[in-house]
Design a protein around this motif. Structure first.
Motif, PDB file in Angstrom:
ATOM      1  N   THR A  59      -8.536   5.011  71.537  1.00  0.00           N
ATOM      2  CA  THR A  59      -7.555   4.003  71.118  1.00  0.00           C
ATOM      3  C   THR A  59      -6.187   4.637  70.926  1.00  0.00           C
ATOM      4  O   THR A  59      -5.160   4.079  71.340  1.00  0.00           O
ATOM      5  CB  THR A  59      -8.014   3.331  69.811  1.00  0.00           C
ATOM      6  OG1 THR A  59      -9.265   2.672  70.031  1.00  0.00           O
ATOM      7  CG2 THR A  59      -6.985   2.308  69.330  1.00  0.00           C
ATOM      8  N   THR A  60      -6.146   5.823  70.321  1.00  0.00           N
ATOM      9  CA  THR A  60      -4.859   6.490  70.119  1.00  0.00           C
ATOM     10  C   THR A  60      -4.280   7.002  71.437  1.00  0.00           C
ATOM     11  O   THR A  60      -3.060   7.004  71.613  1.00  0.00           O
ATOM     12  CB  THR A  60      -4.983   7.644  69.116  1.00  0.00           C
ATOM     13  OG1 THR A  60      -5.923   8.619  69.606  1.00  0.00           O
ATOM     14  CG2 THR A  60      -5.441   7.143  67.761  1.00  0.00           C
ATOM     15  N   VAL A  61      -5.139   7.391  72.375  1.00  0.00           N
ATOM     16  CA  VAL A  61      -4.645   7.811  73.693  1.00  0.00           C
ATOM     17  C   VAL A  61      -3.963   6.632  74.384  1.00  0.00           C
ATOM     18  O   VAL A  61      -2.856   6.754  74.931  1.00  0.00           O
ATOM     19  CB  VAL A  61      -5.793   8.361  74.562  1.00  0.00           C
ATOM     20  CG1 VAL A  61      -5.315   8.593  76.000  1.00  0.00           C
ATOM     21  CG2 VAL A  61      -6.330   9.667  73.983  1.00  0.00           C
ATOM     22  N   VAL A  62      -4.629   5.478  74.364  1.00  0.00           N
ATOM     23  CA  VAL A  62      -4.044   4.281  74.969  1.00  0.00           C
ATOM     24  C   VAL A  62      -2.746   3.918  74.256  1.00  0.00           C
ATOM     25  O   VAL A  62      -1.744   3.558  74.891  1.00  0.00           O
ATOM     26  CB  VAL A  62      -5.047   3.106  74.923  1.00  0.00           C
ATOM     27  CG1 VAL A  62      -4.374   1.797  75.342  1.00  0.00           C
ATOM     28  CG2 VAL A  62      -6.236   3.388  75.832  1.00  0.00           C
ATOM     29  N   GLY A  63      -2.738   4.017  72.932  1.00  0.00           N
ATOM     30  CA  GLY A  63      -1.524   3.711  72.178  1.00  0.00           C
ATOM     31  C   GLY A  63      -0.370   4.602  72.573  1.00  0.00           C
ATOM     32  O   GLY A  63       0.769   4.138  72.734  1.00  0.00           O
ATOM     33  N   ARG A  64      -0.633   5.884  72.755  1.00  0.00           N
ATOM     34  CA  ARG A  64       0.439   6.808  73.138  1.00  0.00           C
ATOM     35  C   ARG A  64       0.972   6.489  74.530  1.00  0.00           C
ATOM     36  O   ARG A  64       2.191   6.504  74.764  1.00  0.00           O
ATOM     37  CB  ARG A  64      -0.063   8.250  73.088  1.00  0.00           C
ATOM     38  CG  ARG A  64       1.050   9.282  73.274  1.00  0.00           C
ATOM     39  CD  ARG A  64       0.488  10.688  73.267  1.00  0.00           C
ATOM     40  NE  ARG A  64      -0.150  11.030  72.017  1.00  0.00           N
ATOM     41  CZ  ARG A  64       0.513  11.449  70.940  1.00  0.00           C
ATOM     42  NH1 ARG A  64       1.837  11.550  70.967  1.00  0.00           N
ATOM     43  NH2 ARG A  64      -0.136  11.767  69.843  1.00  0.00           N
ATOM     44  N   VAL A  65       0.064   6.201  75.479  1.00  0.00           N
ATOM     45  CA  VAL A  65       0.492   5.859  76.838  1.00  0.00           C
ATOM     46  C   VAL A  65       1.354   4.593  76.818  1.00  0.00           C
ATOM     47  O   VAL A  65       2.416   4.529  77.455  1.00  0.00           O
ATOM     48  CB  VAL A  65      -0.734   5.672  77.752  1.00  0.00           C
ATOM     49  CG1 VAL A  65      -0.326   5.031  79.090  1.00  0.00           C
ATOM     50  CG2 VAL A  65      -1.422   7.011  78.000  1.00  0.00           C
TER      51      VAL A  65
END
Length: 292
Positions: A59-65
């Motif tokens: 979820t945090t990876v998607v948020g950063r992207v």
């Protein structure tokens, strides 16, 4: 099972959740798909030795992207409003019906308000208020403290809720009429449109709506209803919103506000419609989500 296999399986299991995060961050199904593809590329190359909660980490990876994608948006799309019809859709290769259904499921007014937020505010609000990501993790994504992330989400929350609305009873009456107008426009129900309009209704549209050299003024229930019938494609990407404290319609393909219809009602009938598309006027409007 090795880490890469576990990651791939978790990514597929969580795909709908991750796309929901990306869609609320970006307002476009196509862009959300792009974000998921980029997120998978990043995740598949990362060191997972310290990761204990794959879903939370993804979820945090998607948020950063998505945050990077929002920051890279330098200008809004300026496609002609008439490009958003049933045949062309919001963009080449997109499915306008699917985009419209997805926007309705999330709330078009919410997408509009989210689009007015700074990228960091949008991230903090979406991840915390919609997906319960802790503020310390959000702060890490933003290179800020947890308290700073909390303040960002609070500011965003105030924008979403708006302020200075009309009394609840008045809003409810107006909402019923405006929702009926939208339903009749989407359904192409000419008689239902005429029934909602005062016989001497006046529609005023600024020069950016068509566009035309001068503002457009249209009078009479039948003439105004005919114009609404010709804009059923636009109605796909239109939803109820609170605009400057009153119930209105906002057209927002891909979650980006392009046009607003304001209504004046007398005795339950629409007497005036003000159509705003001029970018400067749009930016001056206070858009909020109308509570159910």
């Amino acid at each position: 099972m090795d880490d890469r296999t576990a990651l791939a399986e978790r990514f597929e299991t969580d795909r709908s959740h991750l796309k929901a995060v990306a869609y609320r961050m970006l307002g476009s199904a196509a862009e959300a798909d792009d974000a998921l593809q980029e997120s998978w590329l990043r995740a598949s190359q990362a060191d997972l030795s310290e990761v204990r909660n794959l879903t939370g980490w993804l979820t945090t990876v998607v948020g950063r992207v998505c945050l990077n994608m929002l920051r890279s948006r330098r200008t809004r799309r300026e496609d002609p409003i008439d490009a958003y019809d049933r045949t062309s859709g919001p963009g080449e290769g997109d499915d306008p019906e699917q985009e419209a259904v997805l926007a309705d499921s999330v709330g078009l007014a919410l997408l509009v308000v989210l689009d007015t937020l700074a990228p960091a505010e949008r991230l903090a609000f979406v991840l915390h208020d919609m997906f319960a990501v802790p503020f310390d993790e959000i702060g890490t994504l933003l290179d800020r403290s947890a308290d700073s992330a909390r303040q960002l989400a609070s500011r965003a929350r105030r924008r979403v809720k708006g302020g200075g609305a009309a009394p609840v009873a008045d809003l409810a009456r107006r909402r019923r009429v405006v929702e009926a107008f939208l339903a009749a426009s989407r359904g192409g129900d000419f008689d239902a449109l005429v029934a909602l309009l005062h016989p001497d209704v006046v529609l005023r549209a600024d020069r950016s709506v068509v566009p035309t050299p001068e503002p457009v003024v249209v009078r009479g229930a039948h003439t105004v209803a005919q114009g609404a019938m010709a804009a059923t494609g636009r109605a796909l990407f239109t939803g109820i919103a609170l605009v400057d404290g009153s119930v209105a319609l906002a057209m927002a393909p891909l979650g980006r506000l392009r046009l607003v219809l304001g209504f004046t009602l007398v005795d339950g009938l629409i007497t005036e419609i003000d159509v705003v598309a001029d970018p400067d006027r749009i930016r001056g409007l206070d858009i909020a989500v109308l509570e159910d």
